[in-house]
Design an enzyme around this catalytic site. Sequence first.
Site, PDB file in Angstrom:
ATOM      1  N   TYR A   1       6.719  -3.601 -15.734  1.00  0.00           N
ATOM      2  CA  TYR A   1       6.405  -2.317 -16.360  1.00  0.00           C
ATOM      3  C   TYR A   1       7.349  -2.009 -17.523  1.00  0.00           C
ATOM      4  CZ  TYR A   1       2.978  -0.161 -13.186  1.00  0.00           C
ATOM      5  OH  TYR A   1       1.847   0.169 -12.500  1.00  0.00           O
TER       6      TYR A   1
ATOM      7  N   ASP B   1       2.410  -0.914  -6.924  1.00  0.00           N
ATOM      8  CA  ASP B   1       1.344  -0.091  -7.498  1.00  0.00           C
ATOM      9  C   ASP B   1      -0.005  -0.517  -6.917  1.00  0.00           C
ATOM     10  OD1 ASP B   1       0.134   1.756  -9.329  1.00  0.00           O
ATOM     11  OD2 ASP B   1      -0.444   0.037 -10.564  1.00  0.00           O
TER      12      ASP B   1
ATOM     13  N   ASP C   1      -2.534   1.544  -3.762  1.00  0.00           N
ATOM     14  CA  ASP C   1      -3.931   1.971  -3.926  1.00  0.00           C
ATOM     15  C   ASP C   1      -4.806   1.310  -2.864  1.00  0.00           C
ATOM     16  OD1 ASP C   1      -3.289   3.464  -6.224  1.00  0.00           O
ATOM     17  OD2 ASP C   1      -5.218   2.944  -7.152  1.00  0.00           O
TER      18      ASP C   1
ATOM     19  N   LYS D   1       5.974 -12.998  -4.797  1.00  0.00           N
ATOM     20  CA  LYS D   1       5.209 -14.197  -5.154  1.00  0.00           C
ATOM     21  C   LYS D   1       6.243 -15.302  -5.411  1.00  0.00           C
ATOM     22  CE  LYS D   1       1.327 -16.302  -6.183  1.00  0.00           C
ATOM     23  NZ  LYS D   1       0.303 -16.615  -5.176  1.00  0.00           N
TER      24      LYS D   1
ATOM     25  N   ASP E   1      -0.586 -12.165  -2.533  1.00  0.00           N
ATOM     26  CA  ASP E   1      -2.019 -12.452  -2.313  1.00  0.00           C
ATOM     27  C   ASP E   1      -2.360 -12.363  -0.829  1.00  0.00           C
ATOM     28  OD1 ASP E   1      -0.359 -14.667  -2.085  1.00  0.00           O
ATOM     29  OD2 ASP E   1      -1.727 -16.078  -3.045  1.00  0.00           O
TER      30      ASP E   1
HETATM   31  C1  IPM Z   1       1.021   5.328 -10.149  1.00  0.00           C
HETATM   32  C2  IPM Z   1       0.180   5.271 -11.396  1.00  0.00           C
HETATM   33  C3  IPM Z   1       1.079   4.967 -12.588  1.00  0.00           C
HETATM   34  C4  IPM Z   1       1.693   3.608 -12.373  1.00  0.00           C
HETATM   35  C5  IPM Z   1       0.377   5.044 -13.958  1.00  0.00           C
HETATM   36  C6  IPM Z   1      -0.271   6.391 -14.173  1.00  0.00           C
HETATM   37  C7  IPM Z   1       1.305   4.717 -15.070  1.00  0.00           C
HETATM   38  O1  IPM Z   1      -0.845   4.345 -11.263  1.00  0.00           O
HETATM   39  O2  IPM Z   1       1.929   6.173 -10.080  1.00  0.00           O
HETATM   40  O3  IPM Z   1       0.759   4.573  -9.212  1.00  0.00           O
HETATM   41  O4  IPM Z   1       1.095   2.568 -12.678  1.00  0.00           O
HETATM   42  O5  IPM Z   1       2.826   3.570 -11.881  1.00  0.00           O
HETATM   43 MN    MN Z   2      -0.974   3.447  -9.286  1.00  0.00          MN
END
Ligand code: IPM
Ligand code: MN
Length: 372
Positions: free
Chosen positions: A144, A247, A251, A191, A223
């Site tokens: 990042y 990240d 999700d 990884k 993975d």
């Molecule tokens: C998160 C979001 C952020 C990230 C974005 C909005 C930059 O997806 O906080 O998980 O990738 O960290």
């Molecule tokens: Mn995110």
Amino acid sequence: MKTLNKIAVLPGDGIGPEVMAQTIKILEAINDKYQHKLEFIKADIGSIAIKNTGKPLPQQTLDICKSSDAVLLGAIGDPAYDQKLDSNVRPEQGLLALRKELGLFSNIRPVKSHESLAHLSPLKEDRINNVDLVIFRELTGGIYFGEKGKDNDNSKAFDQCIYHRHEIERVARQAFQMAGSRKQKITLVDKANVLETSRLWRSVVNEISKEFPNITLDYLYIDNATMQMIMNPAQFDVILTSNMFGDILSDEASVIVGSIGLLPSASIGENHCLFEPVHGSYPEAAGMDKANPIATILSAAMMLEHFDLTQEANDIYGAVNRCITESILTEELKPRVYTSCSELGDIIYSLIYDNMIDFDTKKIHTSKSVII
Ligand code: IPM
Ligand code: MN
């Protein structure tokens, strides 16, 4: 331990202002009930800040955050910028810069399944029973924040992934400490069969683990981890991982609980802390009073917990759990009682303020509108 007085409130974009308004309502209930004097100072970030100042993180916002005890953030993101991915300014830069400026190196994302929501997950119910895990995501390093570049003719681009030993050590220590108060288990996700940075993570985390002899450390490649997360998520306790893997994994983990609208997070550094929902700005729902405020409300509870306001935090956890158990929720959770974003905020407020004694959830009508 520092005390909590001044809170910087950054509602941000999309549904951010709506879910934040409910969260402030809940913190006002805590103020009233416990005679606290939590103060809220609002500031812009993201797309709204670009509109008002040209910058996704204006200096004034940064100053307010730096001089506050904690930061509460709603959401960041605006689909208008997805049409112009080449734009030099993007709302997300505001959040990334804020994390970096405040030194928020560790992002904590708890994921807990609820029996009463199990039917909403696309995963089979027997897979998601008793899931209670925490993802520790490194937040200010890795791909990042490495050097980026692109050739003018669009023929080549790169994003460098760099990790320094101390960046791994500090987030790892926090993760081990957390595991100590949980099920005593850490899984490092990396990884290491391909990436040099992952090999550094393995050797540093291995060393740190010697400081915590009671905690079991195991390893998974990313993975494999994404597969395990949907096949058998109950095996996890604390997951420790780098910025980008965290990240993605967080999700993915949100499908376990049935809605990403339920997941809170805490970002902790040496001198600052920030609390925000895991979800994004959900622009399709902005201004419609239908977004789920629970992720942001639970982020505020994590903030109270961080400042040792345990009873106060437990009030919020209790009230939210009651809404979940009794299925009084926003529409994406297909509840018994549908509420709007603000109605759910009102109900959680009452549950906290009335000490949960006089509140009869059976009196809430099972129609689209809520009558108490
Ligand atoms: C998160 C979001 C952020 C990230 C974005 C909005 C930059 O997806 O906080 O998980 O990738 O960290
Ligand atoms: Mn995110």
